[in-house]
Design an enzyme around this catalytic site. Structure first.
Site, short mmCIF file in Angstrom:
data_model
loop_
_atom_site.label_atom_id
_atom_site.label_comp_id
_atom_site.label_asym_id
_atom_site.label_seq_id
_atom_site.Cartn_x
_atom_site.Cartn_y
_atom_site.Cartn_z
N LYS A 191 0.91 -1.15 -0.02
CA LYS A 191 0.23 -0.12 -0.15
C LYS A 191 0.91 1.28 -0.06
O LYS A 191 1.57 1.41 1.01
CB LYS A 191 -0.84 -0.11 1.41
CG LYS A 191 -1.81 1.14 1.27
CD LYS A 191 -2.64 1.08 2.61
CE LYS A 191 -3.36 2.40 2.85
NZ LYS A 191 -4.59 2.12 4.05
N LYS A 244 -2.27 -1.42 -3.75
CA LYS A 244 -3.05 -0.30 -3.65
C LYS A 244 -2.28 0.92 -3.74
O LYS A 244 -1.26 1.07 -3.06
CB LYS A 244 -3.66 -0.33 -2.17
CG LYS A 244 -4.74 0.89 -1.87
CD LYS A 244 -5.19 0.54 -0.75
CE LYS A 244 -5.95 2.13 -0.43
NZ LYS A 244 -6.19 2.21 1.03
C1 PBG Z 1 -7.07 3.63 5.78
C2 PBG Z 1 -7.40 3.32 4.51
C3 PBG Z 1 -7.35 4.17 3.19
C4 PBG Z 1 -7.75 3.76 2.28
C5 PBG Z 1 -8.32 2.50 2.74
N1 PBG Z 1 -8.01 2.34 4.26
C6 PBG Z 1 -6.58 5.62 3.31
C7 PBG Z 1 -5.48 5.89 4.16
O1 PBG Z 1 -4.37 5.07 3.75
O2 PBG Z 1 -5.11 7.07 4.20
C8 PBG Z 1 -7.98 4.35 0.95
C9 PBG Z 1 -9.07 3.85 0.10
C10 PBG Z 1 -9.39 4.77 -0.80
O3 PBG Z 1 -8.80 5.71 -1.18
O4 PBG Z 1 -10.28 4.58 -1.84
N2 PBG Z 1 -6.27 2.67 6.38
ZN ZN Z 2 -5.47 3.31 8.57
#
Ligand code: PBG
Ligand code: ZN
Length: 319
Positions: A191, A244
């Site tokens: 991620k 992601k």
């Molecule tokens: C947080 C989380 C995020 C997303 C999913 N879980 C955002 C972040 O890390 O700030 C992003 C999903 C999206 O942008 O659609 N754990």
């Molecule tokens: Zn988070």
């Protein structure tokens, strides 16, 4: 050789399509807000997306099922936040109540619960914080508690999204200790720290109040590191791994697929990707339906088995 060989000959027959996205590949994200008593409220930064009350989320899942979508991923917005995110493991918390209710009324839906602290903490970070630092190891105990609480509510799959080192191991151990040996783990393995999460943070009320997430999320300049992240998660017991975001990271999806050809791979078509495409399509600058199918097909073609996408319902109606 040309002129005998002409690849256009087969094109119009559509007999040799290499990649097909099916409804089974789609995972619909749902924002469930404890502060909403009935119905749902539009999310301004994500045209066409809503935060739902618990009650309304059941209807939303029924609609998704009737469109042929099998699986949902739930994000909870709690009524109360604290430094430690303790609402996340409240057995009567918003996610736990929603999961119970959905399970109760709909028997053939796969329920995935996002597992993180950022929606539940006052500081908005994905881990416990001390002196402005995000603590890795103490966070693992909290993630383990959340996992057990979500599994206990009936989650089929828990999806840790906080990018803490060792999170999959800690969660697997806790689930097994509590007898939830059949609860699967889908890890947000690679991620990236991305500007594409902006709209989500409004949607999930999970914006951080200081610093950024770069001490735990990946640098978008790094590809080889994604392989290491995925490999660690597989070894720790992840059933599904994830890359992601998706669209700027198709190369990462493709590399992970090539390297680990036998592991289920998900990709998250994130909020910023949705909002970019949706806004341009809504304005008429891009063709809506074609755009959605091209987007999802590209993610699948890169190597993803499963796609988490805010387009899930629209895509299902197009298939
Ligand atoms: C947080 C989380 C995020 C997303 C999913 N879980 C955002 C972040 O890390 O700030 C992003 C999903 C999206 O942008 O659609 N754990
Ligand atoms: Zn988070």
């Amino acid at each position: 050789m040309y002129p005998q060989l002409r690849l256009r000959r087969l094109r119009s027959l559509k007999l040799v399509k290499e990649t097909r996205v099916s409804k089974d590949d789609l995972i619909l994200p749902l924002f469930i807000d404890e502060n909403i008593a009935h119905g749902s409220k539009p999310i301004e930064s994500m045209p066409g997306q809503y935060r739902h009350s618990i009650e309304h989320s059941v209807e939303e899942v029924m609609e998704a099922r009737s469109l042929g979508i099998k699986s949902i991923i739930i994000f909870g917005i709690p009524a109360r936040k604290d430094e430690a995110g303790s609402e996340a493991y409240n057995d009567n918390g918003v996610v736990q109540r929603a999961v119970r209710q959905i399970k109760n009324e709909i028997d053939d839906v796969v329920i995935i619960t996002d597992l993180c602290l950022c929606e539940y903490t006052t500081h908005g970070h994905c881990g416990l914080v001390e002196n402005g630092r995000i603590l890795n190891d103490p966070t693992l105990d909290v993630l383990a508690k959340i996992a057990v609480s979500q599994a206990n509510a009936g989650a089929d799959i828990v999806a840790p999204s906080g990018m803490m080192d060792g999170m999959v191991h800690a969660i697997r151990a806790a689930l097994d200790d509590s007898g939830f040996t059949d609860t699967a783990i889908m890890s947000y393995s690679a991620k990236y720290s991305s500007a594409l999460y902006g709209p989500f943070r409004e949607a999930a009320d999970s914006a951080y109040k200081f610093g950024d997430r770069s001490s735990y999320q990946m640098d978008f300049a790094n590809a080889r590191e994604a392989i290491r992240e995925v490999e660690l998660d597989i070894n720790e017991g992840a059933d599904i791994v994830m890359v992601k975001p998706a669209l700027f990271y198709l190369d990462i999806i493709s590399r992970v697929r090539a390297r680990f050809d036998d592991v289920p791979l998900a990709a998250y078509n994130v909020s910023g990707e949705y909002t970019m495409l949706k806004s341009a399509a809504d304005k008429g600058y891009l063709k809506h339906d074609e755009l959605i199918m091209e987007c999802l097909t590209a993610i699948k073609r890169a190597g993803a088995d499963l796609i988490i996408t805010y387009f899930a319902k629209e895509a299902a109606t197009l298939m």
